[in-house]
Write a protein that holds these residues in place. Structure first.
Motif, PDB file in Angstrom:
ATOM      1  N   HIS A   1       0.829  -1.203   0.000  1.00 23.63           N
ATOM      2  CA  HIS A   1       0.000   0.000   0.000  1.00 23.63           C
ATOM      3  C   HIS A   1       0.862   1.250   0.000  1.00 23.63           C
ATOM      4  CE1 HIS A   1      -3.665  -2.255   0.383  1.00 23.63           C
ATOM      5  NE2 HIS A   1      -3.137  -2.946   1.373  1.00 23.63           N
ATOM      6  N   LEU A   2       0.982   1.872  -1.174  1.00 24.24           N
ATOM      7  CA  LEU A   2       1.789   3.073  -1.351  1.00 24.24           C
ATOM      8  C   LEU A   2       0.923   4.164  -1.965  1.00 24.24           C
ATOM      9  CD1 LEU A   2       4.960   1.422  -2.961  1.00 24.24           C
ATOM     10  CD2 LEU A   2       4.792   2.316  -0.620  1.00 24.24           C
ATOM     11  N   PRO A   3       1.264   5.422  -1.739  1.00 26.24           N
ATOM     12  CA  PRO A   3       0.519   6.502  -2.394  1.00 26.24           C
ATOM     13  C   PRO A   3       0.776   6.497  -3.896  1.00 26.24           C
ATOM     14  CG  PRO A   3       2.435   7.367  -1.210  1.00 26.24           C
ATOM     15  CD  PRO A   3       2.313   5.925  -0.838  1.00 26.24           C
ATOM     16  N   GLY A   4      -0.265   6.776  -4.677  1.00 26.41           N
ATOM     17  CA  GLY A   4      -0.114   6.769  -6.134  1.00 26.41           C
ATOM     18  C   GLY A   4      -0.021   5.347  -6.651  1.00 26.41           C
ATOM     19  N   MET A   5       1.086   5.003  -7.245  1.00 24.77           N
ATOM     20  CA  MET A   5       1.305   3.647  -7.746  1.00 24.77           C
ATOM     21  C   MET A   5       1.513   2.686  -6.585  1.00 24.77           C
ATOM     22  SD  MET A   5       4.457   2.297 -10.140  1.00 24.77           S
ATOM     23  CE  MET A   5       4.040   3.431 -11.459  1.00 24.77           C
ATOM     24  N   ASP A   6       0.679   1.625  -6.491  1.00 24.70           N
ATOM     25  CA  ASP A   6       0.812   0.723  -5.352  1.00 24.70           C
ATOM     26  C   ASP A   6       1.930  -0.294  -5.587  1.00 24.70           C
ATOM     27  OD1 ASP A   6      -0.140  -1.366  -6.923  1.00 24.70           O
ATOM     28  OD2 ASP A   6      -2.142  -1.335  -6.056  1.00 24.70           O
ATOM     29  N   GLY A   7       2.203  -1.082  -4.529  1.00 25.96           N
ATOM     30  CA  GLY A   7       3.310  -2.014  -4.577  1.00 25.96           C
ATOM     31  C   GLY A   7       3.177  -3.096  -5.627  1.00 25.96           C
ATOM     32  N   VAL A   8       1.949  -3.535  -5.905  1.00 27.90           N
ATOM     33  CA  VAL A   8       1.742  -4.566  -6.924  1.00 27.90           C
ATOM     34  C   VAL A   8       2.156  -4.037  -8.297  1.00 27.90           C
ATOM     35  CG1 VAL A   8       0.024  -5.976  -8.107  1.00 27.90           C
ATOM     36  CG2 VAL A   8      -0.058  -5.746  -5.619  1.00 27.90           C
ATOM     37  N   ASP A   9       1.806  -2.786  -8.606  1.00 27.50           N
ATOM     38  CA  ASP A   9       2.216  -2.197  -9.875  1.00 27.50           C
ATOM     39  C   ASP A   9       3.728  -2.003  -9.942  1.00 27.50           C
ATOM     40  OD1 ASP A   9      -0.327  -2.073 -10.988  1.00 27.50           O
ATOM     41  OD2 ASP A   9      -0.754  -0.125 -10.075  1.00 27.50           O
ATOM     42  N   VAL A  10       4.327  -1.631  -8.814  1.00 29.89           N
ATOM     43  CA  VAL A  10       5.787  -1.507  -8.776  1.00 29.89           C
ATOM     44  C   VAL A  10       6.427  -2.860  -9.063  1.00 29.89           C
ATOM     45  CG1 VAL A  10       7.796  -0.999  -7.312  1.00 29.89           C
ATOM     46  CG2 VAL A  10       5.747   0.439  -7.172  1.00 29.89           C
ATOM     47  N   LEU A  11       5.880  -3.919  -8.453  1.00 28.96           N
ATOM     48  CA  LEU A  11       6.399  -5.268  -8.682  1.00 28.96           C
ATOM     49  C   LEU A  11       6.278  -5.661 -10.151  1.00 28.96           C
ATOM     50  CD1 LEU A  11       7.509  -7.964  -7.623  1.00 28.96           C
ATOM     51  CD2 LEU A  11       5.151  -8.625  -7.075  1.00 28.96           C
ATOM     52  N   LYS A  12       5.138  -5.344 -10.774  1.00 27.73           N
ATOM     53  CA  LYS A  12       4.966  -5.653 -12.201  1.00 27.73           C
ATOM     54  C   LYS A  12       6.049  -4.990 -13.038  1.00 27.73           C
ATOM     55  CE  LYS A  12      -0.111  -6.151 -12.195  1.00 27.73           C
ATOM     56  NZ  LYS A  12      -1.373  -5.510 -12.660  1.00 27.73           N
ATOM     57  N   ASN A  13       6.319  -3.721 -12.741  1.00 24.18           N
ATOM     58  CA  ASN A  13       7.338  -2.991 -13.495  1.00 24.18           C
ATOM     59  C   ASN A  13       8.727  -3.582 -13.283  1.00 24.18           C
ATOM     60  OD1 ASN A  13       6.532  -0.145 -14.863  1.00 24.18           O
ATOM     61  ND2 ASN A  13       5.097  -0.628 -13.204  1.00 24.18           N
ATOM     62  N   ILE A  14       9.027  -3.949 -12.036  1.00 19.90           N
ATOM     63  CA  ILE A  14      10.333  -4.553 -11.760  1.00 19.90           C
ATOM     64  C   ILE A  14      10.475  -5.871 -12.513  1.00 19.90           C
ATOM     65  CG2 ILE A  14      11.725  -5.674  -9.959  1.00 19.90           C
ATOM     66  CD1 ILE A  14      10.760  -3.504  -8.025  1.00 19.90           C
TER      67      ILE A  14
ATOM     68  N   VAL B   1      12.311  -9.751  -4.592  1.00 18.76           N
ATOM     69  CA  VAL B   1      11.424  -8.766  -3.975  1.00 18.76           C
ATOM     70  C   VAL B   1      10.662  -9.431  -2.841  1.00 18.76           C
ATOM     71  CG1 VAL B   1       9.453  -7.221  -4.306  1.00 18.76           C
ATOM     72  CG2 VAL B   1      11.143  -7.509  -6.152  1.00 18.76           C
ATOM     73  N   ILE B   2      10.688  -8.802  -1.670  1.00 18.50           N
ATOM     74  CA  ILE B   2       9.876  -9.241  -0.535  1.00 18.50           C
ATOM     75  C   ILE B   2       8.778  -8.205  -0.327  1.00 18.50           C
ATOM     76  CG2 ILE B   2       9.825  -9.702   1.949  1.00 18.50           C
ATOM     77  CD1 ILE B   2      12.660 -10.681   1.788  1.00 18.50           C
ATOM     78  N   MET B   3       7.535  -8.647  -0.372  1.00 18.02           N
ATOM     79  CA  MET B   3       6.405  -7.743  -0.201  1.00 18.02           C
ATOM     80  C   MET B   3       6.058  -7.589   1.281  1.00 18.02           C
ATOM     81  SD  MET B   3       5.844  -7.065  -3.382  1.00 18.02           S
ATOM     82  CE  MET B   3       4.309  -6.125  -3.301  1.00 18.02           C
ATOM     83  N   VAL B   4       5.617  -6.404   1.636  1.00 20.43           N
ATOM     84  CA  VAL B   4       5.148  -6.115   2.997  1.00 20.43           C
ATOM     85  C   VAL B   4       3.660  -5.839   2.916  1.00 20.43           C
ATOM     86  CG1 VAL B   4       5.364  -4.624   5.012  1.00 20.43           C
ATOM     87  CG2 VAL B   4       7.389  -5.151   3.630  1.00 20.43           C
TER      88      VAL B   4
ATOM     89  N   LEU C   1      -1.395 -13.190  -2.303  1.00 24.96           N
ATOM     90  CA  LEU C   1      -1.457 -14.209  -3.353  1.00 24.96           C
ATOM     91  C   LEU C   1      -1.169 -13.609  -4.722  1.00 24.96           C
ATOM     92  CD1 LEU C   1      -4.579 -16.197  -2.119  1.00 24.96           C
ATOM     93  CD2 LEU C   1      -2.199 -16.918  -2.006  1.00 24.96           C
ATOM     94  N   VAL C   2      -1.736 -12.433  -4.997  1.00 23.22           N
ATOM     95  CA  VAL C   2      -1.488 -11.768  -6.276  1.00 23.22           C
ATOM     96  C   VAL C   2      -0.007 -11.455  -6.431  1.00 23.22           C
ATOM     97  CG1 VAL C   2      -1.873  -9.647  -7.593  1.00 23.22           C
ATOM     98  CG2 VAL C   2      -3.809 -10.824  -6.525  1.00 23.22           C
ATOM     99  N   SER C   3       0.612 -10.934  -5.367  1.00 27.64           N
ATOM    100  CA  SER C   3       2.018 -10.568  -5.439  1.00 27.64           C
ATOM    101  C   SER C   3       2.899 -11.777  -5.695  1.00 27.64           C
ATOM    102  CB  SER C   3       2.447  -9.887  -4.134  1.00 27.64           C
ATOM    103  OG  SER C   3       1.721  -8.695  -3.929  1.00 27.64           O
ATOM    104  N   LEU C   4       2.593 -12.878  -5.030  1.00 29.32           N
ATOM    105  CA  LEU C   4       3.405 -14.073  -5.227  1.00 29.32           C
ATOM    106  C   LEU C   4       3.245 -14.613  -6.638  1.00 29.32           C
ATOM    107  CD1 LEU C   4       2.878 -15.788  -1.768  1.00 29.32           C
ATOM    108  CD2 LEU C   4       4.978 -14.774  -2.628  1.00 29.32           C
ATOM    109  N   ARG C   5       2.042 -14.541  -7.197  1.00 26.11           N
ATOM    110  CA  ARG C   5       1.838 -14.985  -8.578  1.00 26.11           C
ATOM    111  C   ARG C   5       2.594 -14.097  -9.566  1.00 26.11           C
ATOM    112  NH1 ARG C   5      -3.674 -15.839  -7.244  1.00 26.11           N
ATOM    113  NH2 ARG C   5      -4.290 -13.970  -8.390  1.00 26.11           N
TER     114      ARG C   5
END
Length: 246
Positions: free
Chosen positions: A68-81, A89-92, A102-106
């Protein structure tokens, strides 16, 4: 936080570089302190766009990424990476975010941690993932000496106060003051003579007893200012000892 901006290849002589992406300043501060104390280097970002800019700029060895980040969230950041790199990448995530996990791990996250977390657990998770992907990491640091809320890191030559919430506050000690504190802390309750302290803490000098007294007076004041009370006692006609009730 390191001030360098160029990428440094990882090797056995360079500690891992962690990109911490977290919008809560207090959490960032605690994580950064724990990671640096463990010997890792850090860069920090408070939002998704800054995270991606830093990722491209410094090329970290691993990313600790809040969902949960302002603007672009962490899932979108992960997609870009993941579109350009397999950097671990370890998600918090918050306790209720099972779907996000589950979405992040996929999408390719290597692990996740749940808030509220122990900073020490986060460090252990980071090291585990780095070992798993084969990133060289430094050997485990020698265990620090704990005296109540006072932590003395002999290997890192620093001391700090730990509070009940897990935060740490460095003590502004000179090298001589640190050496004296570390020497006394090796055997709490033992009386160390002035000659012993001179020999072990100022071996390169011709210091007299009164010089040791002056250094210890300043050290005591700094410990008191940090909330550690009368931790160092004078033993009349003998020397000094560090006293702490177990």
């Amino acid at each position: 936080m390191l001030s360098g901006t160029t990428s440094t290849p990882t090797n056995v002589n360079v500690s891992p570089l962690v990109l911490v992406v977290e919008d809560e300043p207090e959490i960032t501060k605690v994580l950064e302190a724990y990671l640096q104390h463990d010997g890792m280097r850090t860069h920090c970002a408070a939002d998704g766009k800054e995270a991606l800019r830093l990722f491209s700029q410094v090329r970290p060895d691993i990313v600790l990424l809040d969902i949960h980040l302002p603007g672009m969230d962490g899932v979108d950041v992960l997609k870009n990476i993941r579109s350009e790199s397999d950097t671990p990448v370890i998600m918090v995530t918050a306790m209720a975010d099972d779907v996000d996990k589950l979405v992040s791990l996929r999408l390719g996250a290597d692990d996740y941690v749940v808030k509220p977390f122990s900073p020490a657990e986060v460090v252990a998770r980071l090291r585990a993932v780095l070992r798993r992907v084969g990133t060289p990491i430094s050997a485990a640091r020698a265990a620090p000496i704990n005296v109540g809320q006072l932590v003395i890191d002999v290997e890192g030559q620093c001391a700090f106060t730990r509070n009940d919430q897990g935060g740490i506050r460095p003590l502004p000690l000179t090298l001589t003051e640190f050496r004296l504190l570390a020497r006394l802390a090796t055997q709490p309750r033992r009386c160390f003579s002035r000659s012993d302290l001179i020999e072990n803490c100022l071996p390169e000098s011709d210091a007299l007893d009164r010089v040791i007294d002056s250094h210890l007076s300043k050290l005591r004041r700094k410990l008191q200012d940090a909330g550690h009370g009368q931790l160092i006692e004078t033993v009349r006609s003998m020397g000094y000892r560090l006293w702490h009730e177990a």
